[in-house]
Design an enzyme around this catalytic site. Structure first.
Site, PDB file in Angstrom:
ATOM      1  N   HIS A 191       2.054   4.685  -2.153  1.00  0.00           N
ATOM      2  CA  HIS A 191       1.411   5.578  -3.114  1.00  0.00           C
ATOM      3  C   HIS A 191       2.359   6.565  -3.787  1.00  0.00           C
ATOM      4  CE1 HIS A 191      -2.129   3.931  -1.263  1.00  0.00           C
ATOM      5  NE2 HIS A 191      -1.814   4.446  -0.102  1.00  0.00           N
TER       6      HIS A 191
ATOM      7  N   ASP B  32       2.177   2.220   3.864  1.00  0.00           N
ATOM      8  CA  ASP B  32       1.340   3.387   3.553  1.00  0.00           C
ATOM      9  C   ASP B  32       2.186   4.629   3.293  1.00  0.00           C
ATOM     10  OD1 ASP B  32      -0.991   4.694   2.875  1.00  0.00           O
ATOM     11  OD2 ASP B  32      -1.950   4.507   4.833  1.00  0.00           O
TER      12      ASP B  32
ATOM     13  N   GLU C 164       0.872  -1.175   0.000  1.00  0.00           N
ATOM     14  CA  GLU C 164       0.000   0.000   0.000  1.00  0.00           C
ATOM     15  C   GLU C 164       0.903   1.216   0.000  1.00  0.00           C
ATOM     16  OE1 GLU C 164      -3.360   0.507   2.863  1.00  0.00           O
ATOM     17  OE2 GLU C 164      -3.005   2.651   2.496  1.00  0.00           O
TER      18      GLU C 164
ATOM     19  N   HIS D  58      -9.084   0.530  -0.960  1.00  0.00           N
ATOM     20  CA  HIS D  58      -8.356   1.528  -0.164  1.00  0.00           C
ATOM     21  C   HIS D  58      -9.326   2.603   0.329  1.00  0.00           C
ATOM     22  CE1 HIS D  58      -5.799   5.108   0.441  1.00  0.00           C
ATOM     23  NE2 HIS D  58      -4.866   4.243   0.762  1.00  0.00           N
TER      24      HIS D  58
HETATM   25 MN    MN Z   1      -2.963   4.465   1.800  1.00  0.00          MN
END
Ligand code: MN
Length: 329
Positions: free
Chosen positions: A10, A287, A8, A164
């Site tokens: 980004h 994240d 996860e 998500h």
């Molecule tokens: Mn995220």
């Protein structure tokens, strides 16, 4: 632990960058912005110094899901996915791709997923919750019948779908009025995503397409902790709430879902998740760039769990689920 896979993680393109501006105080925006726009430089150094061998990258949020016009949503998806494919080509052993999808149209989303998997070599999709369609006040959830042909395509392509978080629309956020601090990762993200996941489970989707694999982040968005109560509330009553699906909600959670450690670096929570869904269905993630890679890795590498479980969660489960030996070479 070396050789970790994180999924996860980004990035942003110019067209979606501003979507992330609201999630940091103004003073931290220059830092967050730089992190989002970087792929080949600091990100790789952070990965190297914290034992992350592979990152599966995905667009920031809500991005495509917040574009009410389906053609525009489709165009931005393609642009982001093409950009990501170019970036992966520069480091094919270190990066893999999760497709952004214009879910405003189940048909366009299915075709874009097929393109991303078949032509760009991506290994799954990451979608930022419900999609706005036609206007800014309508959010569409993917348990609806119109999406079942899309899910058939996801099953046929045999790739995982990461659900998500995003914030609820203003019309659905009345409960947070006067308490803006509860929006985003504090609380609203998890609540929004958990309800969406439960809608999928209760809809019968997984009876029709039993090989679907859905991933949710943040140690399962609170679901592992609530799973027993969801199925067992008021057990003495003869008429339980009914839903279209055939089995207990926990059955789908354990057979069709994976969870990640993204943004939730807490051993007590991890152990509850291991007891509820099992170490085979938990995947390490950070994240980045919203959380720090060192916070995620330092915690995970030292968490008091069995080494066998650490290797499953840190690497082996993700390599098997995403068939990384075939896609990330
Ligand atoms: Mn995220």
């Amino acid at each position: 632990m070396h050789g970790k896979v994180a999924l996860e993680e980004h990035f942003a393109i110019d067209e979606t960058l501003q979507d992330s501006a609201g999630f940091s105080p103004e003073a931290d925006w220059p830092e967050l912005k730089a992190r989002l726009l970087d792929i080949q430089d600091r990100r790789l150094r952070e990965m190297d110094s914290h034992g992350i061998e592979v990152m599966l990258l995905s667009l920031n949020a809500p991005a495509v899901q917040a574009i009410p016009d389906q053609n525009k949503a489709s165009e931005i998806s393609r642009r982001a996915n093409d950009f990501l494919a170019e970036q992966i080509q520069r480091q094919p052993k270190r990066f893999g791709g999760l497709a952004a999808l214009p879910m405003q149209s189940p048909d366009l989303a299915a075709r874009e997923l097929e393109r991303c998997v078949g032509e760009l070599g991506f290994c799954g999709a990451l979608v930022n919750g419900f999609s706005q369609i036609g206007g800014n006040e309508s959010g569409i959830y993917y348990d609806l019948n119109a999406y079942w042909p899309f899910w058939a395509e996801v099953e046929r392509l045999d790739v995982p779908f990461y659900l998500h978080p995003r914030n609820p629309l203003p019309k659905d956020a009345a409960i947070y009025e006067g308490h803006r601090w509860l929006m985003g990762p504090t609380w609203a993200f998890g609540q929004e995503t958990a309800v969406h996941a439960l809608r999928l489970m209760g809809s019968g989707l997984f009876d029709a397409y039993p090989r679907l694999n859905i991933i949710i982040g943040h140690m399962g968005e609170g679901l592992p902790y609530s799973m027993w109560r969801i199925d067992n509330h008021n057990k003495w009553m003869r008429e339980q709430n009914r839903y279209p699906a055939k089995r207990m909600i926990a059955d789908y959670f354990r057979e069709n879902f994976y969870i990640t450690t993204s943004g939730n670096f807490r051993t007590q929570t991890l152990i509850d998740a291991m007891l509820e869904i099992g170490a085979d269905r938990i995947l390490f993630s950070t994240d980045w760039p919203f959380e720090n890679i060192d916070h995620a890795s330092d915690w995970f590498d030292a968490a008091p769990i069995a080494e066998g479980d650490r290797h499953k969660i840190g690497r082996d489960n993700a390599r098997a689920l995403f068939k990384l030996d075939q896609t990330v070479k």
